[in-house]
Design a protein around this motif. Structure first.
Motif, short mmCIF file in Angstrom:
data_model
loop_
_atom_site.label_atom_id
_atom_site.label_comp_id
_atom_site.label_asym_id
_atom_site.label_seq_id
_atom_site.Cartn_x
_atom_site.Cartn_y
_atom_site.Cartn_z
N LYS A 46 0.84 -1.21 0.00
CA LYS A 46 0.00 0.00 0.00
C LYS A 46 0.87 1.26 0.00
O LYS A 46 0.61 2.20 -0.75
N ALA A 47 1.88 1.25 0.84
CA ALA A 47 2.76 2.42 0.94
C ALA A 47 3.49 2.66 -0.38
O ALA A 47 3.60 3.81 -0.83
N CYS A 48 3.95 1.60 -1.00
CA CYS A 48 4.65 1.72 -2.28
C CYS A 48 3.71 2.24 -3.37
O CYS A 48 4.09 3.10 -4.17
N GLN A 49 2.48 1.74 -3.40
CA GLN A 49 1.51 2.21 -4.39
C GLN A 49 1.24 3.70 -4.22
O GLN A 49 1.17 4.44 -5.20
N ASN A 50 1.11 4.15 -2.98
CA ASN A 50 0.88 5.57 -2.72
C ASN A 50 2.06 6.43 -3.15
O ASN A 50 1.88 7.60 -3.49
N MET A 51 3.26 5.85 -3.14
CA MET A 51 4.46 6.59 -3.54
C MET A 51 4.77 6.41 -5.03
O MET A 51 5.70 7.03 -5.54
N GLY A 52 4.03 5.54 -5.70
CA GLY A 52 4.25 5.32 -7.12
C GLY A 52 5.46 4.46 -7.43
O GLY A 52 6.07 4.59 -8.49
N ILE A 53 5.82 3.57 -6.49
CA ILE A 53 6.93 2.65 -6.72
C ILE A 53 6.44 1.22 -6.52
O ILE A 53 5.33 1.01 -6.04
N LYS A 54 7.26 0.27 -6.91
CA LYS A 54 6.90 -1.14 -6.76
C LYS A 54 7.69 -1.76 -5.63
O LYS A 54 8.86 -1.41 -5.43
N VAL A 55 7.08 -2.69 -4.92
CA VAL A 55 7.76 -3.41 -3.85
C VAL A 55 8.99 -4.13 -4.42
O VAL A 55 10.04 -4.16 -3.79
#
Length: 81
Positions: A46-55
């Protein structure tokens, strides 16, 4: 240092980036998720999606050449550079 409360958002991503070389279990513990790897991964996603990056980008950045697939092409000695 282990977080007393589960980290979220950019704090979680920063912690994951800093500790990914130690493994996901250790990173989850340090992030305040203890043994709950699933909750850690869900929140990290979720945090990565909000930042526009991938896990995967975080995990790959923390991998050593021995842990990734493919060949490492390098000279045998410094004189062969």
């Amino acid at each position: 240092m282990t977080s007393p409360n589960p980290l979220k958002g950019t704090d979680l991503v920063d912690c994951a980036r800093a500790n990914v070389k130690q493994g996901v279990e250790t990173t989850a513990k340090l992030s305040g998720y203890g043994e709950d790897i699933n909750a850690f991964m869900e929140e990290l996603e979720k945090a990565c999606q909000n930042m526009g990056i991938k896990v995967d980008d975080i995990i790959i950045q923390g991998s050593s050449p021995l842990e990734t697939e493919g060949k490492v092409i390098a000279p045998e000695t410094a004189t062969e550079l």
